[in-house]
Design a protein around this motif. Structure first.
Motif, PDB file in Angstrom:
ATOM      1  N   SER A  38       0.847  -1.192   0.000  1.00  0.00           N
ATOM      2  CA  SER A  38       0.000   0.000   0.000  1.00  0.00           C
ATOM      3  C   SER A  38       0.884   1.245   0.000  1.00  0.00           C
ATOM      4  O   SER A  38       1.632   1.495   0.949  1.00  0.00           O
ATOM      5  CB  SER A  38      -0.911   0.000   1.234  1.00  0.00           C
ATOM      6  OG  SER A  38      -1.633   1.211   1.342  1.00  0.00           O
TER       7      SER A  38
ATOM      8  N   GLN B 240      -3.641   1.267   3.695  1.00  0.00           N
ATOM      9  CA  GLN B 240      -3.831   2.584   4.287  1.00  0.00           C
ATOM     10  C   GLN B 240      -5.144   3.220   3.824  1.00  0.00           C
ATOM     11  O   GLN B 240      -5.377   3.332   2.619  1.00  0.00           O
ATOM     12  CB  GLN B 240      -2.676   3.513   3.890  1.00  0.00           C
ATOM     13  CG  GLN B 240      -1.298   2.996   4.265  1.00  0.00           C
ATOM     14  CD  GLN B 240      -0.178   3.826   3.679  1.00  0.00           C
ATOM     15  OE1 GLN B 240       0.207   4.871   4.220  1.00  0.00           O
ATOM     16  NE2 GLN B 240       0.365   3.352   2.549  1.00  0.00           N
ATOM     17  N   ASP B 241      -5.954   3.661   4.769  1.00  0.00           N
ATOM     18  CA  ASP B 241      -7.128   4.468   4.441  1.00  0.00           C
ATOM     19  C   ASP B 241      -6.895   5.932   4.767  1.00  0.00           C
ATOM     20  O   ASP B 241      -7.740   6.785   4.498  1.00  0.00           O
ATOM     21  CB  ASP B 241      -8.364   3.943   5.167  1.00  0.00           C
ATOM     22  CG  ASP B 241      -8.916   2.679   4.519  1.00  0.00           C
ATOM     23  OD1 ASP B 241      -8.718   2.505   3.299  1.00  0.00           O
ATOM     24  OD2 ASP B 241      -9.531   1.858   5.212  1.00  0.00           O
ATOM     25  N   SER B 242      -5.764   6.226   5.368  1.00  0.00           N
ATOM     26  CA  SER B 242      -5.215   7.569   5.450  1.00  0.00           C
ATOM     27  C   SER B 242      -3.712   7.379   5.367  1.00  0.00           C
ATOM     28  O   SER B 242      -3.205   6.274   5.581  1.00  0.00           O
ATOM     29  CB  SER B 242      -5.608   8.278   6.759  1.00  0.00           C
ATOM     30  OG  SER B 242      -5.025   7.630   7.875  1.00  0.00           O
ATOM     31  N   VAL B 243      -2.988   8.418   5.026  1.00  0.00           N
ATOM     32  CA  VAL B 243      -1.548   8.258   4.841  1.00  0.00           C
ATOM     33  C   VAL B 243      -0.908   7.809   6.155  1.00  0.00           C
ATOM     34  O   VAL B 243      -0.936   8.522   7.152  1.00  0.00           O
ATOM     35  CB  VAL B 243      -0.899   9.570   4.351  1.00  0.00           C
ATOM     36  CG1 VAL B 243       0.609   9.404   4.223  1.00  0.00           C
ATOM     37  CG2 VAL B 243      -1.498   9.984   3.010  1.00  0.00           C
TER      38      VAL B 243
ATOM     39  N   THR C 237      -5.101   7.767  -1.137  1.00  0.00           N
ATOM     40  CA  THR C 237      -4.629   6.660  -0.305  1.00  0.00           C
ATOM     41  C   THR C 237      -4.537   5.359  -1.094  1.00  0.00           C
ATOM     42  O   THR C 237      -3.946   4.389  -0.618  1.00  0.00           O
ATOM     43  CB  THR C 237      -5.552   6.459   0.916  1.00  0.00           C
ATOM     44  OG1 THR C 237      -6.899   6.254   0.469  1.00  0.00           O
ATOM     45  CG2 THR C 237      -5.501   7.680   1.827  1.00  0.00           C
TER      46      THR C 237
ATOM     47  N   ALA D  83       0.591   5.343  -0.347  1.00  0.00           N
ATOM     48  CA  ALA D  83      -0.409   6.405  -0.246  1.00  0.00           C
ATOM     49  C   ALA D  83       0.251   7.771  -0.243  1.00  0.00           C
ATOM     50  O   ALA D  83       1.340   7.957   0.307  1.00  0.00           O
ATOM     51  CB  ALA D  83      -1.241   6.232   1.022  1.00  0.00           C
TER      52      ALA D  83
END
Length: 274
Positions: A69, A156-159, A76, A71
């Motif tokens: 992942s 990651q759903d946020s950095v 993201t 981002a």
């Protein structure tokens, strides 16, 4: 110099490329969690080409588990690799994606590569050295934005965060490398054909190497363990002398030395070649 000394010289030359991470496997054990991962900023520039390759051995049978992942702010899903359905490998790039239905087995090592070229828009998911799915006009003219955060083992759903245990990769990874261009089919096949315990390389060094990854801090129960390769005293075991197949015609690729052995009235030369 005797023939045994010649072989030792060759072994020493080949071992220079072995690095310190041969047979060192990244373990990301279950049960499902958000604790096990590697996370850091690799300092990438903007990229107009990309290839990610790794050996993976999953220990789950459910869906939506991601092992790579990358981002950036505002995206993201800049680059994601994993499974979005059981047995369907997926390649996300800048929020768009395509998949390859390959029936990924549990507890078995599989070699996976995802490659993309901005100029042509060609993108490929390759499994065990062969193209499993190809996309045309995929993010043509686009870039993978630089200065992002890379996470191995979580999505990651946020950095750098907002992990979901149901999307965490469970299993083992080996020889994860990232290049700043799309490897061609010959290069990808060579990496696979070199074998898990081999020393397959590309003419151009990766921008993120497996050695880079394993030098980062590991979170939770993420750990480096010994892999399945036989540890023999012979330093040439599993190593390949490579004359890059993707090179242009050249007079620069060769190995030369003076063996200086006594005059022979008979001799034999044996090798494997690919």
């Amino acid at each position: 110099m005797k023939m045994s000394a010649i072989l030792l010289t060759l072994s020493a030359l080949l071992s220079l490329a072995a690095g310190e991470v041969h047979n060192q496997v990244l373990s990301l054990p279950g049960p499902a969690n958000t604790a096990n991962y590697i996370s850091y900023n690799p300092g990438l520039p903007d990229l107009t080409g990309l290839t990610v390759c790794a050996w993976q051995q999953k220990s789950y049978s459910d869906t939506k588990r991601y092992w790579f992942s990358y981002a950036v702010s505002g995206s993201t899903n800049e680059v994601i690799l994993g499974e979005r359905e059981a047995g369907v490998y997926v390649f996300y790039l800048g929020g768009d994606s395509f998949g390859a239905s390959v029936g990924a087995p549990e507890n078995k090592w599989v070699h996976v590569c995802a490659a993309w070229d901005s100029a042509t828009g060609n993108a490929t998911i390759s499994v065990n050295g062969e193209a499993a799915e190809t996309a045309a006009d995929f993010k043509t003219g686009g870039v993978v934005r630089g200065d992002g955060n890379l996470v191995i083992g979580q999505e990651q759903d946020s950095v750098g965060g907002k992990f979901d245990a149901s999307q965490a990769f469970l299993g083992r990874l080996y020889n994860v490398n990232v290049w700043d261009y799309a490897l061609n089919s010959t290069e990808i096949a060579f990496l696979y054909e070199s074998g898990f315990c081999g020393y397959g390389t590309t003419e151009t060094e990766p921008v993120i190497s497996y050695e880079d990854l394993l030098s980062q801090e590991m979170s939770g129960a993420a750990a480096v363990i010994d892999g399945p390769c036989i540890d023999l005293e012979d330093p040439s075991h599993g190593q390949v002398l490579r004359f890059p197949p993707q090179s242009k015609v050249s007079t620069k690729n060769f190995l030369q030395f003076s063996p200086d052995f006594d005059a022979l009235d008979a001799f034999s030369v044996c090798t494997w070649f690919f």
